[in-house]
Scaffold this active site. Structure first.
Site, PDB file in Angstrom:
ATOM      1  CB  SER A 158      -8.526  -1.929   5.047  1.00 62.04           C
ATOM      2  OG  SER A 158      -9.495  -2.712   4.962  1.00 62.04           O
ATOM      3  NE  ARG A 168      -3.914  -1.886   0.132  1.00 65.18           N
ATOM      4  CZ  ARG A 168      -3.771  -3.257  -0.300  1.00 65.18           C
ATOM      5  NH1 ARG A 168      -2.768  -3.653  -1.188  1.00 65.18           N
ATOM      6  NH2 ARG A 168      -4.057  -4.235  -0.439  1.00 65.18           N
ATOM      7  CD  GLU A 191      -5.819   0.273   2.273  1.00 65.00           C
ATOM      8  OE1 GLU A 191      -5.217  -0.676   3.247  1.00 65.00           O
ATOM      9  OE2 GLU A 191      -6.073  -0.069   1.078  1.00 65.00           O
TER      10      GLU A 191
END
Ligand SMILES: Cc1cc2nc3c(=O)[nH]c(=O)nc-3n(C[C@H](O)[C@H](O)[C@H](O)COP(=O)(O)OP(=O)(O)OC[C@H]3O[C@@H](n4cnc5c(N)ncnc54)[C@H](O)[C@@H]3O)c2cc1C
Length: 326
Positions: free
Chosen positions: A225, A174, A315
């Site tokens: 998420s 990520r 995130e």
């Protein structure tokens, strides 16, 4: 500094650039949260976009770039400055090398690849948002991330359009160089694929899509998420020993494990709720605000810090906050 009238006029006079003043960002985020942007700018071709970006930068007001708004928390006050979006969405290919513009939907790229009998992106089916943001955040699911397929990325560095190779993009879980260089705007990418039978690819994509649909109903106001998972190898030994083997996946400990341990599931703050079935999924039930959302995020980070001594990292990306949220 607020956006000056002459900056707005210069933007309005640019060909192939659409601008609107006071556009509500809640309409442009999947959370359905966020106040107005002073100016919202969209352009579908690279030269118009770079001209708009140049006007924004030289005008002195803050500016930021967004994609489809599926991974954003925008402040209730909105964004005092210029929000830009590149909407060029062409997708094409030469044999097994696919080209996609940053404004294309990732799902359109996945579907295009499947139909062309090209393997490599089918596990990413159902991840909402644009190709540009998928590269920015190295999106992925089911054990694969987009970096595995990226050959090169074309981007604007503020002065000229350049290309970076896969290694130069510095992809990690990520992460990419673009997350650290927010002034670099991705325009397009080249992806290298393998060949396969379209029906086989379609079947595995459809299976994944059904699983995802159960977790993320299409009308759920969320960002997927909220927190990144944690790399097992980077956790302190004492924590590693506490984590049951069954929760570890591809060398990562889901942050949902720690969140569940601190009682996240079903937590609620005004219109914002943590899913009963997934501790890392926070959604807006309706009428929720960025303030309520940030309060829940801060509370969860604090509980995990106190209980495990771990710092969870979002995130999700913040827009329009001045208190250190980036
Ligand atoms: C239901 C749901 C499920 C999800 N599941 C997953 C998942 O399985 N895996 C996963 O990885 N993510 C997942 N996400 C998160 C989200 O889909 C990804 O982060 C996606 O890549 C965001 O795309 P976007 O276009 O909406 O970007 P935005 O949310 O608009 O922006 C995200 C960031 O990208 C930057 N950005 C956008 N375009 C550009 C550009 N052209 N150049 C440079 N920077 C740019 C923005 O500045 C911003 O910081 C999920 C989200 C939702 C709502």
């Amino acid at each position: 500094m607020p956006v000056r009238p002459e900056t707005i006029e210069r933007l309005a006079n640019l060909p192939n650039v659409a601008i609107s003043e006071g556009a509500l960002l809640s309409r442009r985020t999947r959370f359905g949260i966020g106040g107005p942007a002073d100016v919202f700018v969209e352009a579908a071709d690279e030269s118009s976009f770079t001209r708009a970006l140049d006007v924004a930068r030289t005008g002195g007001a803050p500016y930021t770039v967004i994609g489809g708004g599926t991974n954003l928390i925008v402040s209730d006050a909105g964004f005092r400055g210029i929000v830009l979006r590149f909407t060029g969405a062409a997708i094409g290919r030469e044999s097994a090398v696919v080209h996609a513009q940053a404004g294309a939907e990732l799902q359109a790229l996945v579907d295009y690849s499947i139909a062309a009998g090209l393997r490599g992106l089918e596990t990413m089916t159902g991840i909402p948002g644009s190709v540009g943001a998928a590269i920015y955040g190295n999106a992925g699911a089911y054990g694969h991330s987009i970096n595995e397929r990226v050959r090169a990325v074309r981007f604007f560095d503020g002065t000229s359009i350049r290309a970076l190779s896969n290694a130069e993009c510095e992809f990690r879980y990520r992460e990419s160089v673009f997350k650290r260089r927010k002034d670099w705007i991705i325009f397009s990418a080249e992806l290298t694929m393998d060949t396969a039978a379209p029906a086989e690819l379609r079947n595995s994509a459809d299976e994944i899509f059904q699983i995802r649909l159960a977790r993320y109903p299409l009308d759920m106001k969320c960002a997927g998420s909220i927190f990144k998972n944690l790399l097992l190898a980077e956790l302190p030994e004492a924590i590693r020993r506490q984590v049951p083997e069954r929760v570890i996946r591809e060398g990562k400990v889901p942050s949902a494990y720690f969140l569940e341990e601190v009682g996240a599931k079903g937590m609620q703050n005004g219109g914002i709720r943590v899913a009963d079935y997934h501790a890392n999924l926070i959604y807006n039930q309706g009428g929720g605000t960025a303030r309520e959302l940030c309060e829940i995020i801060d509370e969860l980070k604090s509980r995990v810090r106190v209980r495990f001594g771990l710092e969870l990292e979002e995130e999700v990306q913040y827009v329009g906050f001045s208190n250190g949220r980036v």
